[in-house]
Scaffold this motif. Structure first.
Motif: not given
Lengths: 335, 204
Positions: B55-76
């Motif tokens: 659970a914690m790894i899911l939050v750290v990796v997906y929420v904390g890193a992957v989704a941030v980059l996703f959001l980055f790209v989608v916003m740009m």
């Protein structure tokens, strides 16, 4: 019925009381951290600082709170209102929920999680969302640029923070925060892991967007960065969230490196004080250094910040992690 | 026990709502935010299963890193969701097929265990009692599956290098800071001490 009361109601009320105790203490220390920052910096710059509201200006934080609450809330045109107000709430609540696993003394913790350190890491890595959402929802260039800077900065420094944490938890042999502190009896980890302590402290400064890494809100170029469009209570929530994050990160530094609630020597004059007092002293020390750094160093340039994170801290902490693991295996502490 | 099942239905319900919103939101940034919400609820479900490490790894990796980059790209990028919706009906059969295949696979695995409980004895790495799941995972990951673990690391490394090679461009224009040049500068090659005679001046 009795089973329901004993099984659910009493534990529920007990947890609620614990949460309330933590929240009240954190909120009050947040308020006085803003006061302390102004006083300490003013002393370092040979000024007086706030001294009008109450004796020695002690009521200044409350005056500020009332001022912010009574101001008008402005929503910029073309903004995304739900996300715009979700962002400060998220920042503030993330700063608060991290306290759920921080042990302030043996057994004095809301939830003694098995993977406490990972929980803290997860919560601190989510802090970036508040900022990115704020920057995007404001529909303003300054805010958006500030958010972009902050997102890349936090993602970069998280990596080396993760490696530092792994070195510490390898040495302690546990992911549980209480056990990490107990493992430091006799030798606090900032002595064997001194370079990691420095790297972690610097990364925390970058992670909380503090000086000298406060590029997301660099006044000289971005007005107030991601907070540009916020006013009134929404601004106050961001501000408080930032200070709550500082306190939480100081708590994390004390637990990982400064022996948490342990006294420096377990002999007479030192162990008279309650463990909580030792914890508070260590947190205050870290916070003082945060403020001291702010009064001393100029702001980093953006490319220098990235170079420091990726080309200096990351390789160094990686090498240190391998050395730590090698040392532990060689001396037979881990097999 | 009732609290646990209530929590399960809460997380599961919220995860489904979040997933539906990912598809149906008009604004792509809102879609990504709902995706993050879904990840979060999935992490909650893992906690209920007692798999707090995952659970914690899911939050750290997906929420904390992957989704941030996703959001980055989608916003740009300026993504027009209406244009993207146009091919919806054309691609729907393929999407549905993939969904069905995944569902059948899951049904085969879990159905097998449900029909014949003795099948779980065939598991290559049985769950050890009395060990926290972080320890249990580490014990098999770095011993029994060490090579597979390393291979997955190498695959990620190759993907990373590939992405950098494909996108990296060196432009001629920008002037970069070269730290070693700055450090190697000495007073001898930059400073010249000139004795100026009074009334004469110097020519440099």
């Amino acid at each position: 019925m009795a089973e329901f009361v004993d099984g659910y109601l009493i534990p529920f009320a007990w947890i609620l009381a614990k949460i309330l105790a933590f929240v009240v203490v954190v909120l009050v220390s947040m308020a006085y951290l803003t006061y302390a920052e102004r006083k300490i910096i003013s002393a370092m710059q040979m000024r007086i600082g706030p001294n009008v509201v109450g004796p020695f200006g002690l009521l200044q934080p409350f005056a500020d709170a009332v001022k912010l609450l009574t101001k008008e809330t402005i929503v910029p045109t073309g903004s995304s209102p739900v996300v715009f107000f979700l962002a400060p709430m998220l920042t503030f609540s993330l700063a608060m929920i991290a306290w759920a696993v921080i042990p302030v003394s043996k057994g004095w913790v809301i939830s003694d999680l098995n993977v406490g350190i990972l929980y803290l890491f997860a919560v601190s890595s989510m802090g970036v969302y508040g900022i990115v959402m704020a920057g995007w929802a404001s529909n303003s260039r300054y805010a958006f640029l500030g958010a972009m800077r902050s997102a890349s900065q936090m993602v970069s420094y998280e990596v080396s923070m993760g490696f530092v944490m792994i070195s510490v938890l390898l040495t302690a042999g546990s992911l549980n925060l209480t056990e990490i502190v107990e493992a430091q009896k006799g030798l606090w980890y900032f002595i064997p892991h001194f370079p990691m302590f420095i790297i972690f402290f610097t990364s925390v400064l970058a992670e909380t967007n503090r000086h000298p890494f406060d590029l997301p809100e660099a006044e000289s170029e971005l007005v107030a960065g991601f907070m540009t469009e916020y006013s009134s209570m929404a601004f106050a929530l961001f501000f408080l969230g930032e200070y709550a994050n500082m306190i939480m990160m100081s708590g994390m530094i004390s637990i990982l490196f400064l022996g948490g609630w342990l006294p420096p020597f377990d002999i007479a004059p030192f162990n008279w004080l309650h463990p909580i007092v030792w914890f508070a002293i260590k947190v205050c020390f870290c916070l003082f250094v945060f403020i001291w750094v702010r009064a001393t160093f100029p702001r980093y340039r953006y490319d220098q910040l990235m170079r420091l994170g990726w080309k200096v801290f990351l390789p160094f902490s990686l090498v240190w992690l391998v050395l730590t693991a090698g040392f532990l295996v060689y001396t037979g502490r881990v097999h | 026990m009732i609290v646990a099942s209530l929590a399960f239905y809460l997380f599961a319900f919220m995860a489904v709502i979040g997933a539906l919103n990912v598809i149906f939101q008009r604004n792509p940034v809102h879609s990504v935010l709902w995706l993050i919400f879904t990840f979060f609820n999935a992490a909650g479900l893992f906690v209920l299963l007692g798999a707090e490490f995952v659970a914690m790894i899911l939050v750290v990796v997906y929420v904390g890193a992957v989704a941030v980059l996703f959001l980055f790209v989608v916003m740009m990028l300026d993504i027009n969701i209406v244009v993207m919706r146009e091919g919806f009906l054309r691609y729907m059969p393929i999407g549905a097929l993939i969904g069905v295949v995944l569902l059948v696979e899951l049904a085969l695995v879990f159905g097998g265990w449900a029909i014949s409980p003795e099948a779980s004895g065939l598991r290559t790495t049985p769950i050890v009692a009395g060990v926290s799941n972080t320890q249990a995972l580490g014990a098999v990951l770095y011993t029994k599956y060490a090579y597979l673990f390393q291979v997955s690391g190498v695959i990620l490394l190759v993907a990373m290098i590939g992405a950098i090679v494909l996108t990296h461009r060196r432009r001629a224009g920008p002037r970069r800071q070269t730290i070693e040049n700055q450090v190697n500068r000495s007073a001898a090659d930059t400073l010249e001490i000139v004795k100026v005679q009074t009334g004469r001046g110097v020519s440099l």
